[in-house]
Scaffold this active site. Structure first.
Site, mmCIF file in Angstrom:
data_model
loop_
_atom_site.group_PDB
_atom_site.id
_atom_site.type_symbol
_atom_site.label_atom_id
_atom_site.label_comp_id
_atom_site.label_asym_id
_atom_site.label_seq_id
_atom_site.Cartn_x
_atom_site.Cartn_y
_atom_site.Cartn_z
ATOM 1 N N CYS A 92 3.474 8.408 -4.985
ATOM 2 C CA CYS A 92 2.979 7.192 -4.336
ATOM 3 C C CYS A 92 1.886 6.539 -5.174
ATOM 4 C CB CYS A 92 2.510 7.512 -2.908
ATOM 5 S SG CYS A 92 2.327 6.035 -1.888
ATOM 6 N N HIS A 206 6.795 10.777 -0.198
ATOM 7 C CA HIS A 206 5.803 11.859 -0.163
ATOM 8 C C HIS A 206 6.464 13.206 0.097
ATOM 9 C CE1 HIS A 206 1.984 9.586 -0.144
ATOM 10 N NE2 HIS A 206 2.691 8.633 0.428
ATOM 11 N N GLU A 208 5.208 16.073 -0.204
ATOM 12 C CA GLU A 208 4.257 17.020 0.409
ATOM 13 C C GLU A 208 4.186 16.874 1.924
ATOM 14 O OE1 GLU A 208 3.429 14.226 -0.968
ATOM 15 O OE2 GLU A 208 1.654 13.367 -0.010
#
Ligand SMILES: Nc1ncnc2c1ncn2[C@@H]1O[C@H](COP(=O)(O)OP(=O)(O)O)[C@@H](O)[C@H]1O
Ligand SMILES: [Mg+2]
Lengths: 236, 83, 731, 83
Positions: A92, A206, A208
């Site tokens: 990002c 994302h 994560e």
């Protein structure tokens, strides 16, 4: 060998305003690697195996997202490490910083509707970046996006070359993996969500945040494992 | 050393799609303005110290290249006003 | 010379100041009084009825009074949470007004030493073109701050009425985690400590925001009083958050106070008053963004992203170096001393010196008449709600397409709802569920602001709002830890508006009492009135609860066909009062007074079932609220994938009432038919009604037999939900 | 009717905090530029049809007041170039 055994050390570069650093550290630890926080003021990298530029709003995303962080002292060393072949992953805002710094081709412009967008998207793997294990062309990953400036663009004539050279890593697609304008959340050229150049990879979604089914998807785990050169679970 | 105000116009390069400009154009039409094109860029003013105007201009140019504009997508110009 | 009217005070208040000081205040001092004796800071009109709210309970660590309430979460953590309004600023400048609203409530949480983990926004918008533009800006502003500072917006509530055209409501709830029993607040400052002002340099932003902007009605005269707009800087906010939390964690500060309404004036006075100390501030030491700022400007500026720290001399070096790490501006601006005063100096010159007791605690309050409370016992008489005799297709589409029932994804997708990776349930659901630790209890957060319910009978509306939020908690079997309430009303100087607001609080207080959940903090915003047009009295309720198994919530959508669909605790007396359908039919009517005992019992039973769903065969559930059972059912079916339908049989004359009444405390449940004996027994034992309506099917439609059969395709419902019934889509 | 290009500089009013300018200034310092102040605003170019330059200027002013600048926080100026 598992990640625990290799004990890979992953540098996580934290700029003022980075805000996905803790989430990224947690994900890295979940996978058994060792995170190491790197302050943006460092001029040299310590002994690390890999690097992540996490998401967030470095410098408030002021001026242009990623632009101010791209000028931070640590970025010279990041550039050198990348040239030397160290795996670098920009997520990002990290992706935006790498583009601004010229370590990845193209630029990320504001979403054409002018609005932030946060939701789960399906991403199609279009080319597998070097060093990735366990991902194949055509795989689909469900990953969240959350950004205001994710409209990927390249300069005239460059798009063809990106595809030719296998630099287009991810494209926004429908759940069946078909890429078309209706599945484009942010006006990116050719629905591009992630690109690669040498050992550097950048992506808007994302991973994560997608580490377990109860969070909506575990495909982020799979993607990060692939980055570590680990064969993960099965795709969707 | 003298003080100057640099003014940088930073905008998308010719040919790069400007969705914000397009959206604004639409609204202008709704408001019944006879506009045919809108481009939206940035206007950045920087106060600096420099020996003279030529030097000031050169600094402005360097700032534009290294930070204030994105070389892939944007073009810029610089003006200098002594303060 | 300033006059008392110029700082928003009345003559009698001015005389009281003269009496308490035994002299005339100078201009600067008058400015301090103007700010601290404003409605916004002193709660002079609302304090008497805020005392009705119960604030004690088994989990309360800190009740009202501090920057936020604190409740016990588990062995390791406490939870700090509070709701705050930013209505007026959001009308003047929607993007920055809403953004600074988020920043402001986050700093309240941070000043408690808690790390914010979630935000919820309660928004009320008007319906005209200007209101649409305001909505666009307000949503942008909330996202701009929350997204950038990295706190997820996990739930919220949106409502519409033309009465909010010129008074949009922006109430924001923030929730933070802090180590159990770690205490920091404004109350620990010790004589000898140094006062540090950290963060943004002070500008002329929002001078008199609290006393004038937030404490008076809007009209043409207030136009000219517009101060320089406060601009939010989430980037600085993030650095300020990290620096403050580090200083607290390392035990370097004895007190922390954020700067909000009335800026330094309020922060210093609160800190001195809460800590029983005197404080002295040197305005010459305050870093300013502009030249030529007077002491008056500096004291009343509402520049955002500033924090006041009281640091014992011995920790000063360590604190400054921690702040340096974050490259944050900081200055030593004053001292803590023994005594009871707020003293302002400019280097060696004394500019103001007032006892904090007088400044903070002596503002004359509204006194309630003896029979004030009695007026609430009976519901007011007025127009009753309509009673539709037949159910038809159109009604269903109009209700689900009503602005208050429509899909909110165009709004919440503009918020980062996932950052911090705790969000198991985000804004797609009726409440948020966050995981807090691996395999540990989670946190459930719900908000509700059913303002139409309070229109005719604000007591009933206030009560209903509490039942609404607590019902959402009951569907998960979570344990509610505490409530927070944002009260929004019209001009308190008008007796009827004052009484409506009081009734709202009375209703909340009764419900909080009946359900045994304390109110640990909240906010009051009055003067939401433009050109004498007041808003609906609006309570924004928030609750935090401990969720027993956050990684596996009780589903809110069916997962198969053939499941029994039932209502737990349908109301005995059916009334459309206060409902969306009543509004569509042209007569809103009074919201029913909810029967306490039965409803307490219903929530308890729902909670029991949710904690042990397998035994009773509970497969999915939702609480019934705005739009009634019909909307709850439609939303449950539309969100299931693959899609299922429903086949219901209702009595022909009561069907519309059963489907569209909004009496809170009833639950839509999807049950395992093979366990029917168990759940029927369980309900009966608890003295609860459970009405079986029908079952789920595998055809994507809602089919209701009520005399004749009415069928809605999910596709059509979906379209109305997304695009509006007879309205345009509103978001 | 003639064609003109309007140029609007839209910037925050004096005294209004400019966080983007502040952050950019900080980075310019890091890069060792001798800057003392940065303000970031917008540069909006609109192509319109109008009878003459005076009329064009008036249209630009109206656009600024009604749409292109936020009257609560921003000030603007307009220039006109015939095309
Ligand atoms: N302002 C908001 N921010 C985030 N989420 C929201 C917001 N408004 C609504 N939502 C989400 O959308 C759902 C439906 O919205 P709404 O009809 O306003 O609330 P409800 O019917 O639950 O009272 C809510 O339960 C909430 O999770
Ligand atoms: Mg809601």
């Amino acid at each position: 060998m598992t990640l625990e055994e290799t004990r890979q050390v992953v540098g996580i570069v934290v700029f003022p305003g980075s805000n996905c650093d803790q989430d990224t550290i947690q994900a890295i630890m979940d996978l058994g690697a060792i995170p190491r926080v790197l302050d943006y003021r460092l001029r040299q990298l310590p002994a690390i195996d890999r690097l992540i530029l996490p998401g967030g709003f470095s410098y408030g995303d002021y001026l242009r997202s990623g632009a101010l962080a791209a000028a931070a002292p640590i970025m010279d060393a990041v550039g050198e490490a990348a040239t030397a072949g160290m795996p670098v992953l920009g997520i990002c805002n990290g992706f935006q910083i790498l583009c601004e710094r010229g370590l990845l081709p193209g630029a990320l412009l504001p979403n054409p509707h002018g609005e932030f967008v946060c939701r789960l998207e399906t991403l199609r793997v279009t080319a597998v970046p070097s060093g990735f294990q366990g991902l194949s062309v055509g795989d689909r990953l469900a990953l969240p996006i959350a950004h205001h400036e994710g409209s990927y663009r390249v300069s005239d004539g460059k798009l063809h070359e990106l595809f030719e050279q296998g630099q287009v890593f991810l494209q926004y697609s429908d759940p069946d993996g078909v890429v078309h304008p209706l599945t484009n959340p942010n006006g990116s050229v050719a629905n591009i969500a992630g690109v690669t150049q040498g050992s550097v990879v950048g992506l808007m979604p994302h991973p994560e945040r997608a580490m377990a089914e109860y969070l909506g998807s575990a495909d982020g785990r799979r993607l990060l494992q692939a980055w570590f050169g680990q064969k993960g679970g099965h795709g969707c | 050393m003298k003080t100057y105000r640099l003014g940088l116009h930073v905008g998308l390069k010719e040919g790069v799609l400007d969705p914000a400009g397009q959206a604004t154009l639409q609204v202008l039409h709704q408001m019944e303005f006879a506009a045919t094109e809108v481009r939206i860029g940035k206007w950045i003013q920087v106060v600096i110290e420099a020996e003279d105007e030529v030097r000031a201009l050169a600094i402005g140019d360097e700032m534009g290249r290294r930070l204030l504009a994105n070389p892939v997508m944007e073009a810029f110009d610089v003006t200098v006003t002594p303060l | 010379m300033l006059t008392y009217a110029e700082v928003g005070l009345t003559l009698s208040e001015y005389q009281e100041i003269q009496r308490l000081l035994s002299r005339n205040p100078n201009d600067l001092e008058l400015g301090l009084f103007g700010a601290l004796w404003s409605e916004h800071c002193s709660y002079k009109n609302s304090k008497p009825f805020l005392a009705w709210l119960p604030n004690q309970g088994p989990f309360v660590v800190q009740g009202p009074g501090g920057n936020a309430g604190v409740v016990l979460f588990n062995q390791d953590y406490d939870v700090a949470f509070k709701i705050e309004s930013h209505n007026h600023p959001s009308y003047v400048e929607p993007v920055q007004g809403a953004a600074t609203g988020v920043g402001g409530i986050l700093r309240d949480i941070i000043a408690m030493g808690a790390r914010p983990i979630a935000v919820a926004d309660v928004l009320k918008f008007g319906t005209n073109d200007k209101a649409r533009a305001l909505r666009q800006g307000i949503v942008e502003g909330i996202g701009a701050y929350g997204n950038a500072i990295g706190i997820p917006t996990v739930t919220g509530s949106v409502g519409y009425s033309a009465l909010y055209d010129a008074n949009p409501l922006v109430n924001v709830l923030a929730v933070g985690l802090l180590p159990h029993l770690q205490h920091i607040g404004a109350d620990g400052a010790k004589p000898g400590s140094v006062l540090l002002l950290m963060g943004q340099a002070t500008g002329r932003d929002g001078i008199h925001g609290a006393s004038l902007l937030a404490s008076q009605d809007f009209g043409t005269e207030t136009e000219a009083m517009r101060p320089t707009v406060q601009v939010g800087d989430p980037f600085m906010g993030k650095l300020l958050m990290e620096a403050t939390l580090r200083i607290v964690r390392e035990g370097l500060a004895d007190a922390v106070q954020d700067l909000g309404a009335a800026g330094l004036t309020s922060a210093l006075a609160e800190l001195a008053y809460a800590s029983h100390v005197g404080v002295s501030l040197d305005v010459a030491a305050v870093p300013c963004r502009e030249t030529g700022m007077s002491a008056y400007d500096i004291m009343l500026s509402e520049t955002q992203e500033r924090m006041l720290l009281s640091i014992p001399e011995a920790n000063l070096e360590a604190a400054l170096s921690a702040i340096e790490t974050f490259a944050l501006p900081v200055a030593e601006v004053g001292r803590v001393m023994p005594g009871d005063f707020l003293r302002i100096v400019c280097e060696t010159q004394l500019l103001a010196d007032v006892p904090t007791q007088v400044l903070v605690a002596s503002c004359p309050r509204q006194v309630l008449a003896d029979d004030f409370v009695e007026r609430f016992t009976e519901p007011p008489v007025g127009e009753s709600a309509p009673v539709p005799l037949t159910l038809d297709h159109d009604l269903g589409l109009r209700v689900i397409g009503h602005p208050d029932c429509q899909d909110r994804s165009p709004i919440y997708q503009r918020y980062d709802s996932m950052i911090q990776v705790r969000t198991v349930w985000g804004p797609q659901h009726d409440s948020a569920i966050l995981r807090i630790g691996e395999g540990a209890d989670g946190l459930q957060i719900a908000v509700a602001a059913p303002s139409r319910w309070a229109l005719m009978d604000s007591v009933a509306g206030g009560y209903g709002a509490v039942v609404d939020v607590l019902s959402r908690i009951a569907t998960q079997g979570s344990v509610p830890l505490g409530l927070t309430d944002g009260i929004n009303g019209g001009n308190p100087d008008k007796p009827e508006e004052y009484q409506r607001v009081a009734g709202l609080v009375w209703g909340i207080a009764q419900a909080a009492q009946d359900f045994g959940v304390p109110v640990t903090g909240g906010n009051v915003s009055l003067h939401n009135e433009t050109h004498s047009q007041a808003i609906w009295p609006t309570a924004a309720l928030g609750v935090v609860a401990r969720h027993p198994h956050p990684e596996t919530p009780i589903p809110d959508r069916p997962s198969g066909k053939g499941l029994k669909i039932a209502v737990l605790n349908p109301p005995e007396e059916l009334s459309l009062g206060g409902s969306v359908l009543a509004e569509l039919l042209g007569r809103i009517g009074a919201y029913p007074r909810i029967v306490p005992d039965r409803t307490v019992q219903a929530l308890r039973l729902m909670g029991d079932w949710a904690r042990d769903p397998d035994t009773v065969g509970l497969l999915a559930c939702r609480s019934v609220g705005i739009g009634g059972l019909f909307v709850a059912l439609a939303r449950a079916l539309m969100s299931a994938s693959p899609e299922y339908g429903a086949d219901l049989r209702l009595s022909s004359d009561r069907a519309a009432l059963e489907l569209f009444n909004e009496t809170a405390g009833q639950f839509l449940v999807f049950l395992d038919p093979s366990r029917q004996a168990t759940w029927e027994h369980s309900a009966k034992r608890a003295g609860m009604t459970i009405a079986i309506l029908g079952e789920t099917t595998d055809s994507p439609q809602i089919k209701i037999q009520a005399g004749r059969t009415v069928t809605w395709e999910l596709q059509a419902l979906w379209q109305a939900f997304r695009e509006g019934g007879e309205y345009h889509r509103v978001g």
